[in-house]
Structures are given as structure tokens and as C-alpha cells.
Design an enzyme around this catalytic site. Structure first.
Site, PDB file in Angstrom:
ATOM      1  N   SER A 253       0.806  -1.215   0.000  1.00 42.04           N
ATOM      2  CA  SER A 253       0.000   0.000   0.000  1.00 42.04           C
ATOM      3  C   SER A 253       0.838   1.263   0.000  1.00 42.04           C
ATOM      4  O   SER A 253       1.905   1.331   0.593  1.00 42.04           O
ATOM      5  CB  SER A 253      -0.960   0.005   1.186  1.00 42.04           C
ATOM      6  OG  SER A 253      -0.299   0.485   2.326  1.00 42.04           O
ATOM      7  N   LYS A 254       0.278   2.218  -0.697  1.00 43.18           N
ATOM      8  CA  LYS A 254       0.899   3.525  -0.804  1.00 43.18           C
ATOM      9  C   LYS A 254       1.069   4.126   0.596  1.00 43.18           C
ATOM     10  O   LYS A 254       2.101   4.666   0.942  1.00 43.18           O
ATOM     11  CB  LYS A 254      -0.054   4.381  -1.636  1.00 43.18           C
ATOM     12  CG  LYS A 254       0.358   5.785  -1.858  1.00 43.18           C
ATOM     13  CD  LYS A 254      -0.629   6.393  -2.838  1.00 43.18           C
ATOM     14  CE  LYS A 254      -0.606   7.902  -2.750  1.00 43.18           C
ATOM     15  NZ  LYS A 254      -1.545   8.502  -3.683  1.00 43.18           N
ATOM     16  N   ARG A 255       0.022   3.948   1.410  1.00 43.06           N
ATOM     17  CA  ARG A 255       0.057   4.569   2.726  1.00 43.06           C
ATOM     18  C   ARG A 255       1.150   3.979   3.610  1.00 43.06           C
ATOM     19  O   ARG A 255       1.779   4.670   4.397  1.00 43.06           O
ATOM     20  CB  ARG A 255      -1.304   4.420   3.398  1.00 43.06           C
ATOM     21  CG  ARG A 255      -1.558   5.575   4.336  1.00 43.06           C
ATOM     22  CD  ARG A 255      -2.873   5.450   5.005  1.00 43.06           C
ATOM     23  NE  ARG A 255      -3.203   4.032   5.132  1.00 43.06           N
ATOM     24  CZ  ARG A 255      -4.282   3.573   5.718  1.00 43.06           C
ATOM     25  NH1 ARG A 255      -5.135   4.399   6.214  1.00 43.06           N
ATOM     26  NH2 ARG A 255      -4.517   2.283   5.786  1.00 43.06           N
ATOM     27  N   ASP A 256       1.366   2.684   3.495  1.00 38.46           N
ATOM     28  CA  ASP A 256       2.410   2.075   4.317  1.00 38.46           C
ATOM     29  C   ASP A 256       3.803   2.263   3.720  1.00 38.46           C
ATOM     30  O   ASP A 256       4.781   1.771   4.263  1.00 38.46           O
ATOM     31  CB  ASP A 256       2.127   0.580   4.515  1.00 38.46           C
ATOM     32  CG  ASP A 256       0.866   0.367   5.326  1.00 38.46           C
ATOM     33  OD1 ASP A 256       0.620   1.186   6.233  1.00 38.46           O
ATOM     34  OD2 ASP A 256       0.118  -0.585   5.054  1.00 38.46           O
ATOM     35  N   GLY A 257       3.854   2.937   2.577  1.00 40.13           N
ATOM     36  CA  GLY A 257       5.161   3.221   1.991  1.00 40.13           C
ATOM     37  C   GLY A 257       5.877   1.976   1.505  1.00 40.13           C
ATOM     38  O   GLY A 257       7.105   1.931   1.521  1.00 40.13           O
TER      39      GLY A 257
END
Ligand code: GLU
Length: 484
Positions: A253-257
Site C-alpha cells: 500500500s501507498k500509505r504504508d510506503g
């Protein structure tokens, strides 16, 4: 045999997802393995999603990873242009051809009308599928609307009976009842083709023999095949690739980098480690060999060894590969790569980077861990005197006090501050005092680093810090021990 031509067809989003990068890699490996061509095509028909600089991200990533394309937007080729927006005028005539042959039709339904029908279908618990409303307009009605400039889309006229099937190289025989196929839009109101249409036209015009892409296209592929058949074109071989996941239930995920190539580069992972590992997420060489250069991957790549199961991208495993590549790397390259990471905490501190790099290379798993490992050289961290206790070294705070009191004048007396002199002087003093090496060197290391794990031991650290700072830290250690 026909020349193999594969393509990587990213949409320029500004980021390269690891799943996409792996798709590019397999396309590249397969083309090269087969002595064929690897083509880069930019799919930017969705103008609303235009991102400045996004094509450069694609070029830089692929080139940086060593995947050079044989044909593409920037280098040209016989089948250009390779950017879909520059091919805009080419798609409509093909769609019109399908309208003539009855495989497609004009649709003038407005968004509001469609929304209304969708809501009505959903209210009845049905899945909404375009109801072919405009297929039943008379030729005169259609012409009148076209003449009046009523906005339209062109839809595929999918069959409603029978079934469509094809063979996927990874997923095997795929079969879908035709009544599940909706009449997808081929040309949008703005005149641009949809992905669904453009991919077929372009893959055909560009002579693509093998379409290798993400699993999300597996179930739309029968609709694409109907288009190929309507044109009388040869259908390419399909190779759909399972999703790259973080674990069995989570996507990257983008959010978790953890989703984008740049996330890993920014953290200090090496491209060669990433490519090596990525190749193995979803494919295996048939034995337990793990390390491959790009050329070696080309050599052993076999599409029949692609996995059907989702690929689990395990960061710890990537880190393990990365560490291996760092250890193997030429020292000068390591020094160059590690320097900016040293700079983050040691800039202006007069630390010998070359010596530090020698001590750090084998300890570096990922570059972003380096600053924390060397920060103690810039500033002595606060630490607890319990660090002086070490069973095997036979020390504790009392022993440490004796050791540091022994070392202080010895170090003060060292005129020529280099590692050899330091080593010889310190070792001689320990022997003279009849103490065990560990019982002195351990406390000394704690005193001058404030931590148990350090690159190098007491002597190397003392040399890196210089005489003045070393002595200051020994004094600091004695003070902490006095108060203990
Ligand atoms: N532009 C599509 C994507 O980025 C490409 C899919 C394909 O390879 O056909 O998902």
C-alpha cells in the site's frame, strides 16, 4: 517462428508500483530470452489523470533497473508513436469499422439516464449491465443525432449467448458465459479510446505476440478477443500475472510506503537486489539458486515457471538480498553510496568516512539504517552504566571504573594517534596491569560509544573520534561510574 514482441504499457501515474515493475521485468526477460523485442508504450488516454513528469519516472525506473526497451516513445521504432495520446486520431476509424460490421454501436445515453437505470436495476437486486438501448435506434435516428452533434460513445456489441474462452499461459483455460460480458465503451465522449479498446488496437498494430499483464485484466480478456475476432486479427498469447502482495491478505500500500519502487530506493535498497528478489516473487528457476544478475535471469527465465498463486513480497527477504549485494559490492562504490547517509548525521564532524565505510560495509543491510548506527560518533548518546556489565567479558561497573582509570593516562600519553600505535599501546598497558583484554576493551568501547553494538571495536572508534573527543568520553564514563 515469429519474432516474440512483448510490451510494458504503464499509465503514467507518477509512481512505479512494484507489481508493475515486476510485470515490466517479466516482459523484458521473456523478450530477451526469446531473442525478441521489448516495447514500451505509454497509456495516457485518461487525460484527467495527467501527472507532470510521470513518463520520466517510468523511463528512469526502467533504465535504472537495466531494462532497456527496443522501441518506445523516446527512441522511436517502426510502430510509433508509442504514446497513446499521440495516436488519438487512429482509433475512431477502427471503432467505426466495427459499427459498420455490427460489432459496435453508437450510444447517446446520458450519464443521468444511465445512473437512473443503474439505480433501478440495483433496487431490484440486479447487477447493472448496459441494456443495449441504443443498439435498437434506427439508422435515421442515429444519423439525426450525429448531425445534431449529440454527444455519443461507441460501445462494443457483445454477444449475449454462448461462451467465450481462451488459454492463458499461467491460468490455463479460461471460460466466461457471454451474458456476463457488458457492452463496454470503446470510444469515449471526448473521442479518446478507452483502455479496453486501445490495448487491442495497439497490441495488434504493434505486432505484440505475447500480452503479459496484471491479473485484473484476466476477465475482460474475452471481450478483447471478440474485438480481435471482429477485425479478423490474430489473438495474442496471454500471460496474466498474479498480484504482488505484502502477505496473504494485504496488498502493498501507498500509505504504508511499501508499494512503489521509489519507496525502496529512498530507503536505500539497491536496484540489483530489488530486481533479483522481484524476479523470484512469482517465478522460480526450478532449483534453489537465489542470486542472479539481469543477464543470468534472462538466461534462465522460463514463462512456464510463473506461479499462479499471489506473489508475497517479503521485505525481510529483500533486506537479506540487499545485504548480500552490499557485502559483495566494490568498496569504492560502497563508499560513494554510503557517504550521503553518513552526511545525514556526521556532516562537518571530521570523521574519516573511508575508514568508517570499511567498518560499516558488512554491517549495512539497508542504507537507511546507517545514520542510526553511526550517530554515536557525532554525539555520545545517553546510556545506562548497566551497559558496562558483560558476563563473558568479565566486566561490571566496578571493573569498568578500574579499566577506564587505567586507560585514561595511557591514552593521554599516545602522541601519534593512529590505529597501530593505539592498539599496541593499549594492549601493552592491559598486559602490564595483568587485566583481561575484554575487561578493559569492553568498558572502553562503552565509554566512547555509549552502546554495545558498534562498527569496529574500541581502538577503531577511538581513532575515528580523535584523541580529544576520546578522552572527553572516557572522562564522561568515569563520571557516570562515580555516580553509579
Ligand atoms: N495501462 C495498463 C495499466 O497500467 C496496462 C495494462 C496492460 O498491460 O495491458 O494497468
Amino acid at each position: 517462428m515469429k519474432e516474440v514482441r512483448t510490451r510494458f504499457a504503464p499509465s503514467p501515474t507518477g509512481f512505479m508500483h512494484l507489481g508493475g515493475l515486476r510485470t515490466a521485468l517479466y516482459n523484458y526477460l521473456f523478450a530477451k530470452k526469446m531473442g525478441g523485442k521489448f516495447i514500451l508504450r505509454i497509456e495516457d488516454t485518461d487525460q484527467e489523470r495527467f501527472v507532470e513528469g510521470a513518463t520520466e519516472v517510468i523511463y528512469d525506473t526502467l533504465r535504472g533497473c537495466g531494462m532497456n526497451w527496443d522501441e518506445g516513445p523516446d527512441i522511436g521504432g517502426d510502430y510509433g508513436p508509442y504514446i497513446q495520446s499521440e495516436r488519438k486520431s487512429l482509433y475512431l476509424p477502427y471503432a467505426q469499422q466495427l459499427v459498420k460490421s455490427g460489432h459496435a454501436y453508437y450510444c447517446f445515453c446520458t450519464r443521468e439516464e444511465l445512473d437512473g437505470r443503474r439505480a433501478a436495476a440495483e433496487a431490484k437486486g440486479e447487477v447493472f449491465k448496459y441494456d443495449k438501448h441504443c443498439l435498437h435506434l434506427s439508422p435515421e435516428e442515429i444519423q439525426a443525432k450525429l448531425d445534431a452533434g449529440v454527444p455519443y460513445v461507441i460501445r462494443q456489441n457483445a454477444p449475449t449467448e454462448g461462451e467465450s474462452s481462451y488459454d492463458d499461459l499461467v491460468f490455463g483455460h479460461m471460460s466466461f458465459p457471454n451474458d456476463t460480458l457488458d457492452d463496454m465503451v470503446l470510444i469515449k465522449q471526448d473521442g479518446m479510446p478507452t483502455y479496453n479498446f486501445a490495448n487491442v488496437i495497439d497490441d495488434h498494430l504493434m505486432g505484440i505476440t505475447h500480452v503479459m499483464r496484471g491479473l485484473e485484466y484476466l476477465s475482460s480478456t474475452p471481450k478483447y478477443n471478440l474485438l480481435y475476432e471482429a477485425f479478423g486479427w490474430e489473438v495474442p498469447q496471454y500471460i496474466h500475472l498474479p498480484t504482488v502482495m505484502r502477505d496473504a491478505t494485504h496488498k502493498l500500500s501507498k500509505r504504508d510506503g511499501d508499494a512503489y519502487y521509489s519507496d525502496y530506493v529512498d530507503k536505500g535498497y539497491l536496484t540489483e537486489a530489488l530486481i533479483n528478489y522481484l524476479a523470484l516473487v512469482g517465478w522460480n528457476p526450478g532449483d534453489d539458486r537465489e542470486f542472479f544478475t539481469m543477464d543470468e535471469l534472462i538466461d534462465v527465465f522460463d514463462v512456464h515457471r510463473l506461479n499462479k498463486a499471489p506473489g508475497i513480497f517479503d521485505v525481510d527477504k529483500l533486506t537479506w538480498f540487499n545485504h548480500h549485494y552490499i557485502c559483495q559490492m566494490d568498496f569504492e562504490r560502497y563508499l560513494e553510496l554510503v557517504t550521503p547517509w553518513f552526511d545525514k548525521v556526521l556532516a562537518g564532524k571530521n570523521i574519516d568516512y573511508r575508514r568508517l565505510a570499511q567498518l560499516m560495509q558488512e554491517r549495512t543491510e539497508v542504507f537507511n539504517r546507517v545514520p542510526d548506527m553511526v550517530r554515536f560518533l557525532a554525539e555520545l548518546p545517553d546510556y545506562d552504566v548497566e551497559l558496562y556489565t558483560h558476563k563473558k567479558m568479565k566486566t561490571n561497573p566496578d571493573v569498568a571504573r578500574t579499566a577506564l582509570n587505567l586507560m585514561k593516562p595511557v591514552l593521554e600519553g599516545v602522541e601519534d594517534w593512529n590505529e597501530t600505535t593505539l592498539h599496541d599501546t593499549v594492549m601493552a598497558a592491559i598486559a602490564d596491569a595483568g587485566m583481561k583484554n575484554g575487561a578493559v576493551l569492553w568498558p572502553l568501547r562503552i565509554a566512547i560509544s555509549g552502546q554495545q553494538n558498534t562498527p569496529g571495536g574500541a581502538i577503531e572508534i577511538a581513532w575515528l573520534l580523535g584523541k580529544e573527543e576520546t578522552l572527553r568520553r572516557v572522562d564522561d564514563g568515569l563520571k557516570r561510574l562515580e555516580n553509579a
